[in-house]
Design a protein around this motif. Sequence first.
Motif, PDB file in Angstrom:
ATOM      1  N   LEU A 149      -4.325 -33.469  12.211  1.00 44.91           N
ATOM      2  CA  LEU A 149      -4.324 -34.393  11.082  1.00 44.91           C
ATOM      3  C   LEU A 149      -5.528 -35.336  11.132  1.00 44.91           C
ATOM      4  O   LEU A 149      -6.154 -35.607  10.101  1.00 44.91           O
ATOM      5  N   SER A 150      -5.867 -35.827  12.314  1.00 41.20           N
ATOM      6  CA  SER A 150      -7.019 -36.719  12.464  1.00 41.20           C
ATOM      7  C   SER A 150      -8.305 -36.024  12.037  1.00 41.20           C
ATOM      8  O   SER A 150      -9.119 -36.589  11.301  1.00 41.20           O
ATOM      9  N   VAL A 151      -8.479 -34.794  12.485  1.00 39.37           N
ATOM     10  CA  VAL A 151      -9.682 -34.028  12.135  1.00 39.37           C
ATOM     11  C   VAL A 151      -9.737 -33.798  10.626  1.00 39.37           C
ATOM     12  O   VAL A 151     -10.783 -33.988   9.995  1.00 39.37           O
ATOM     13  N   ILE A 152      -8.613 -33.420  10.043  1.00 42.49           N
ATOM     14  CA  ILE A 152      -8.571 -33.207   8.590  1.00 42.49           C
ATOM     15  C   ILE A 152      -8.891 -34.511   7.863  1.00 42.49           C
ATOM     16  O   ILE A 152      -9.666 -34.523   6.898  1.00 42.49           O
ATOM     17  N   GLY A 153      -8.329 -35.615   8.327  1.00 47.03           N
ATOM     18  CA  GLY A 153      -8.612 -36.917   7.712  1.00 47.03           C
ATOM     19  C   GLY A 153     -10.084 -37.271   7.793  1.00 47.03           C
ATOM     20  O   GLY A 153     -10.678 -37.757   6.818  1.00 47.03           O
ATOM     21  N   ILE A 154     -10.706 -37.019   8.936  1.00 43.38           N
ATOM     22  CA  ILE A 154     -12.141 -37.286   9.099  1.00 43.38           C
ATOM     23  C   ILE A 154     -12.951 -36.443   8.122  1.00 43.38           C
ATOM     24  O   ILE A 154     -13.832 -36.951   7.421  1.00 43.38           O
ATOM     25  N   VAL A 155     -12.640 -35.163   8.050  1.00 40.67           N
ATOM     26  CA  VAL A 155     -13.357 -34.269   7.139  1.00 40.67           C
ATOM     27  C   VAL A 155     -13.188 -34.733   5.694  1.00 40.67           C
ATOM     28  O   VAL A 155     -14.152 -34.788   4.927  1.00 40.67           O
ATOM     29  N   LEU A 156     -11.965 -35.097   5.316  1.00 41.17           N
ATOM     30  CA  LEU A 156     -11.708 -35.535   3.944  1.00 41.17           C
ATOM     31  C   LEU A 156     -12.437 -36.843   3.612  1.00 41.17           C
ATOM     32  O   LEU A 156     -13.011 -36.987   2.532  1.00 41.17           O
ATOM     33  N   TYR A 157     -12.423 -37.803   4.539  1.00 43.80           N
ATOM     34  CA  TYR A 157     -13.119 -39.061   4.286  1.00 43.80           C
ATOM     35  C   TYR A 157     -14.626 -38.845   4.189  1.00 43.80           C
ATOM     36  O   TYR A 157     -15.292 -39.442   3.348  1.00 43.80           O
ATOM     37  N   ARG A 158     -15.140 -37.990   5.043  1.00 42.23           N
ATOM     38  CA  ARG A 158     -16.580 -37.698   4.973  1.00 42.23           C
ATOM     39  C   ARG A 158     -16.920 -36.995   3.661  1.00 42.23           C
ATOM     40  O   ARG A 158     -17.935 -37.289   3.041  1.00 42.23           O
ATOM     41  N   LYS A 159     -16.063 -36.067   3.247  1.00 44.88           N
ATOM     42  CA  LYS A 159     -16.269 -35.367   1.980  1.00 44.88           C
ATOM     43  C   LYS A 159     -16.208 -36.359   0.818  1.00 44.88           C
ATOM     44  O   LYS A 159     -17.021 -36.291  -0.103  1.00 44.88           O
TER      45      LYS A 159
END
Length: 158
Positions: A138-148
């Motif tokens: 979830l943390s990795v997905i959140g990071i990717v989404l925020y960066r996107k």
Amino acid sequence: MANNHTYTRKKVPSKTVLRAADAISAALLLLLLYAAISKLADHAGFTSLLGRSPLLHPFAGILAWLLPGTELAIAALLFFTHTRLTGLYAALLLLSSFTVYLGYVLLFSSDIPCSCGGVLKQLSWPQHIVFNLFFILLSVIGIVLYRKHREAIPPTPP
């Protein structure tokens, strides 16, 4: 006859990406708040359990304050929009570190009590690892989404 069709990916609206990232941040924030409050509510028991760890016992006194303090600090980072991405990276680091520790305990120690708070005490070591891996993902997905989301916002002119 050549196929000249071009396929384009449908763009996900930036607001949808942001909502998903915010939901992930909220889940991590609640997890960290719960973990910190549980440790602080039974601070003496938490300190005692850390003291029984073969790897952590020399640092039990300081870790008993440092861990819940760190969890609360990361929860605060996740709460505020302008620090949320930093909070996601910090949560990823903390969860990854704890998962490495769990792996060590599982592989090299026997009958080490769980120093987690609340209902998480009921999980076995392998269940803890799966639980942590889920929140790491979830943390990795959140990071990717925020960066996107950040890349989708045009820069503000000076």
